[in-house]
Design a protein around this motif. Structure first.
Motif, PDB file in Angstrom:
ATOM      1  N   ARG A 178       1.709  -1.619   7.824  1.00 44.25           N
ATOM      2  CA  ARG A 178       0.752  -2.279   6.928  1.00 44.25           C
ATOM      3  C   ARG A 178       0.918  -1.728   5.521  1.00 44.25           C
ATOM      4  O   ARG A 178       0.737  -0.526   5.286  1.00 44.25           O
ATOM      5  N   ALA A 222     -11.291  -3.754   1.513  1.00 41.88           N
ATOM      6  CA  ALA A 222     -11.874  -5.002   1.992  1.00 41.88           C
ATOM      7  C   ALA A 222     -12.154  -4.929   3.498  1.00 41.88           C
ATOM      8  O   ALA A 222     -11.717  -4.000   4.189  1.00 41.88           O
ATOM      9  N   GLU A 223     -12.875  -5.927   4.010  1.00 39.11           N
ATOM     10  CA  GLU A 223     -13.232  -5.922   5.420  1.00 39.11           C
ATOM     11  C   GLU A 223     -12.016  -5.959   6.330  1.00 39.11           C
ATOM     12  O   GLU A 223     -12.036  -5.411   7.444  1.00 39.11           O
ATOM     13  N   ASP A 224     -10.934  -6.584   5.871  1.00 36.15           N
ATOM     14  CA  ASP A 224      -9.726  -6.660   6.699  1.00 36.15           C
ATOM     15  C   ASP A 224      -8.833  -5.433   6.546  1.00 36.15           C
ATOM     16  O   ASP A 224      -7.732  -5.380   7.103  1.00 36.15           O
ATOM     17  N   GLY A 225      -9.314  -4.427   5.793  1.00 32.68           N
ATOM     18  CA  GLY A 225      -8.545  -3.203   5.617  1.00 32.68           C
ATOM     19  C   GLY A 225      -7.610  -3.210   4.430  1.00 32.68           C
ATOM     20  O   GLY A 225      -6.998  -2.185   4.113  1.00 32.68           O
ATOM     21  N   SER A 226      -7.462  -4.339   3.756  1.00 31.26           N
ATOM     22  CA  SER A 226      -6.600  -4.407   2.583  1.00 31.26           C
ATOM     23  C   SER A 226      -7.309  -3.781   1.383  1.00 31.26           C
ATOM     24  O   SER A 226      -8.530  -3.580   1.388  1.00 31.26           O
TER      25      SER A 226
END
Length: 657
Positions: A178, A222-226
């Protein structure tokens, strides 16, 4: 009874083998669950970097046996290569392995466990490199900087902040890596805030080096980890942040130098910045490697800091920095603390670097690691004297003088000892007053050494450091010569038997000195820069990290091309004032052998005495015991032949003309 014998001919119990055995380097000290962990270089094991920790009985125990080599190539100097993280399956050690540069995971408490890769196997050997490892907030990923080779040139490098799943999914599928982001061409590893809502890192771009200007970056998660778009909280083109740590979810602590000295600042997410104890002392250092630590929180507004190499306590309530009284004058950039106990590597004039634990409540100092078995009796070890000389421009030039030292010998009446000027590398580095058994190899034989912190060295503030801006090959050469000539004028050194030695940037100064001043009879030039034009991004003869370093040290490229040629020793072989010895590792990616090869080719047949030794398997700086031994013996024989004494106990080095 003390024997009278010419300087340089004294016999000594400090042989080349003893010096090589003591040449291991201590690094990357840390704490986990109250136990100290550290890495150390082992010359007797081919220079392997071993990982150790305190055992249950308090004695060192090896965590990873050979052939595991806990080291990486990021920036070619490497960065923090290991971290212990709390994964969903328990504590695991993540580390980088030198041979393939991949990241591995292992249960360090399971003696039968085999490390398993968690990063992809690149198409080209060592095509991916990772450093400055940290844990994600939930322990499911290892966060770090990834370097990727994108082409055939040494400067074809891309860097990203990445997350590697501890599950090992990325080991066989590169798509599972990632990518968190990439704000700059160079970055430190990302660190999450205590609440996991933000991530911070340091970044900088060419042509700046990290001690010129870096930026403290922060981005929301962010909520998605980004990561969202980053903001710059501190630093800039003329301000260099060299370490930061999260203090709370809203504040960070950072070592930065807006006033010309690295001091500790509190930096808020709201953009506020406050110096906690303004002082003209360097709390920090040049970021040659990613992951050094010069401060650690103690609680209640107090911090353990390394200030001008000394351990000190910074108290923000009083705004003071107070030295801690210990017998060890030099503490390194590996500082950690817990419950009022400080752990770090430290050294003294007659003791090599060791891991120590200091209880600040009672001053009790405990050695976690001992001194090498081969360490000679202290009576053969020189105690350096700190001196301050005056350079030709009126500037101060600090130096450490290591006199000839032996309980068995003294020089004849009326004879002065030969002296060697030792030039540190960098050039943005420094010399410190600690035991160096390689130097003691010479001083115990009657050869004095002086280690010079010429203009450009760190530890004296930005103004002193920037004395070298566009003056490399001028200020460093003049400062070193001024120190050598002053020792001769004082009657400390024989002015007709002065030599100069250095490696890397120190090798540059040694070669530049031998081709521009008449101070020295000879020079030892180790893994050097010799041709400035080749040591640029266009020249292709150095790595990406330093490929534009010379623009600050010499001038803009190619506009200042004439200056590059004028100062390069490779352009002035005919100006050599005496014999030279060149020593070079054949796997050096920082100063590859190309330049030394050409320099020696030009020397052959010139009538100038010289020798050139190359070493298979060595990178930048020598790590293997057999290399260190051979290099020291060659250097001693070289000095003896040129400076006029018979060096006992070493093979005669063949000099050619």
């Amino acid at each position: 009874m003390v024997k009278i014998a010419p300087y340089g001919t004294w016999t000594s119990p400090i042989g080349s083998a003893e010096a090589a055995a003591a040449g291991g380097g201590l690094q990357w000290v840390d704490l986990h669950d109250g136990r100290v962990w550290w890495a150390e270089s082992r010359p007797a094991e081919g220079g392997r970097t071993a990982l150790l920790r305190e055992g249950p009985d308090g004695q060192p125990e090896q965590v990873l046996s050979a052939p595991w080599n806990v080291r990486n190539r990021v920036h070619e100097y490497g960065g923090r290569p290991w971290v212990v993280i709390g994964t969903p399956d328990g504590d695991r050690l993540a580390f980088t392995n030198w041979d393939d540069q991949r990241v591995y995971l292992v249960d360090a408490d399971d003696a039968a466990a085999t490390p398993q890769p968690i990063s992809p196997d690149p198409l080209r050997r060592q095509g991916f490199r990772y450093a400055d490892l940290t844990a994600s907030p939930d322990g499911t990923e290892v966060w770090c900087v990834r370097e990727a080779a994108t082409g055939e040139a040494r400067t074809d490098i891309r860097r990203d902040l990445v997350a590697l799943p501890v599950s090992g999914a990325a080991a066989t599928d590169e798509a599972e890596v990632r990518v968190l982001g990439a704000s700059h061409h160079f970055m430190t590893g990302p660190k999450a805030s205590p609440d996991g809502r933000h991530v911070a890192w340091l970044g900088w771009d060419h042509p700046a080096m990290p001690w010129d200007g870096t930026e403290l970056c922060v981005a929301a998660v962010a909520e998605d980890g980004s990561l969202g778009e980053h903001r710059v909280l501190a630093g800039g083109p003329t301000e260099a942040v060299c370490q930061f740590e999260w203090e709370t979810a809203e504040t960070l602590l950072a070592l930065t130098d807006p006033d010309g000295w690295w001091n500790l600042h509190r930096v808020g997410l709201d953009g506020s910045v406050r110096n906690l104890a303004p002082c003209e002392r360097e709390i920090g250092g040049p970021m040659w490697r990613l992951g050094n630590r010069w401060f650690a929180a103690l609680g209640d507004g107090r911090f353990a800091v390394v200030a001008d190499t000394r351990l000190a306590v910074l108290d923000e309530r009083s705004g003071t920095v107070t030295d801690v009284d210990t017998d060890l004058p030099v503490w390194f950039g590996n500082l950690v603390a817990a419950d009022g106990v400080v752990v770090n590597g430290a050294a003294g004039a007659t003791s090599e670097a060791a891991v120590v634990r200091l209880d600040l409540s009672n001053g009790e100092l405990t050695a976690v690691t001992g001194q090498p078995d081969e360490l000679p009796d202290a009576s053969y070890l020189p105690v350096p004297t700190e001196r301050v000389f005056t350079g030709p421009d009126g500037q101060t030039v600090p130096a450490y003088v290591y006199p000839p030292t032996s309980p068995d010998f003294a020089g004849p009446d009326g004879e002065l000892p030969p002296y060697v000027v030792h030039v540190h590398g960098g050039p943005t580095g420094r010399s410190v007053p600690v035991l160096d058994v390689e130097l003691a190899f010479f001083t115990s034989r009657g050869i004095g050494v002086v280690s010079v912190n010429y203009g450009g060295s760190t530890g004296y503030g930005r103004e002193f450091r920037e004395r070298l801006r566009e003056q490399w090959g001028v200020v460093d050469v003049r400062d070193c010569a001024a120190v050598a000539e002053a020792l001769a004028a004082e009657g400390v050194a024989d002015g007709q038997r002065l030599a100069i030695r250095g490696g890397s940037a120190g090798g540059w100064t040694a070669a530049a000195s031998m081709t521009s001043v008449s101070t020295y009879r000879c020079g030892n030039v180790m893994y050097p820069i010799l041709d400035l034009a080749g040591w640029t991004g266009d020249g292709g003869e150095t790595h990406d990290f330093e490929s534009r370093y010379v623009e600050g040290l010499v001038g803009p490229w190619p506009a200042a091309a004439d200056r590059y040629k004028e100062r390069s020793p490779s352009s002035k072989v005919d100006k050599l004032v005496g014999p030279v010895l060149l020593l070079q590792g054949l796997e050096d990616e920082i100063c590859p052998p190309d330049q030394a090869d050409r320099f020696v080719a030009a020397l052959d047949g010139s009538g100038v005495k010289h020798a050139y030794l190359t070493f298979e398997g060595e990178q930048h700086g020598f790590r293997r015991a057999e290399t260190i031994k051979a290099a020291l013996e060659a250097e001693l024989s070289f000095y003896g032949q040129v400076l006029g004494f018979e060096a006992p106990g070493v093979p005669v080095l063949e000099l050619r003309e």
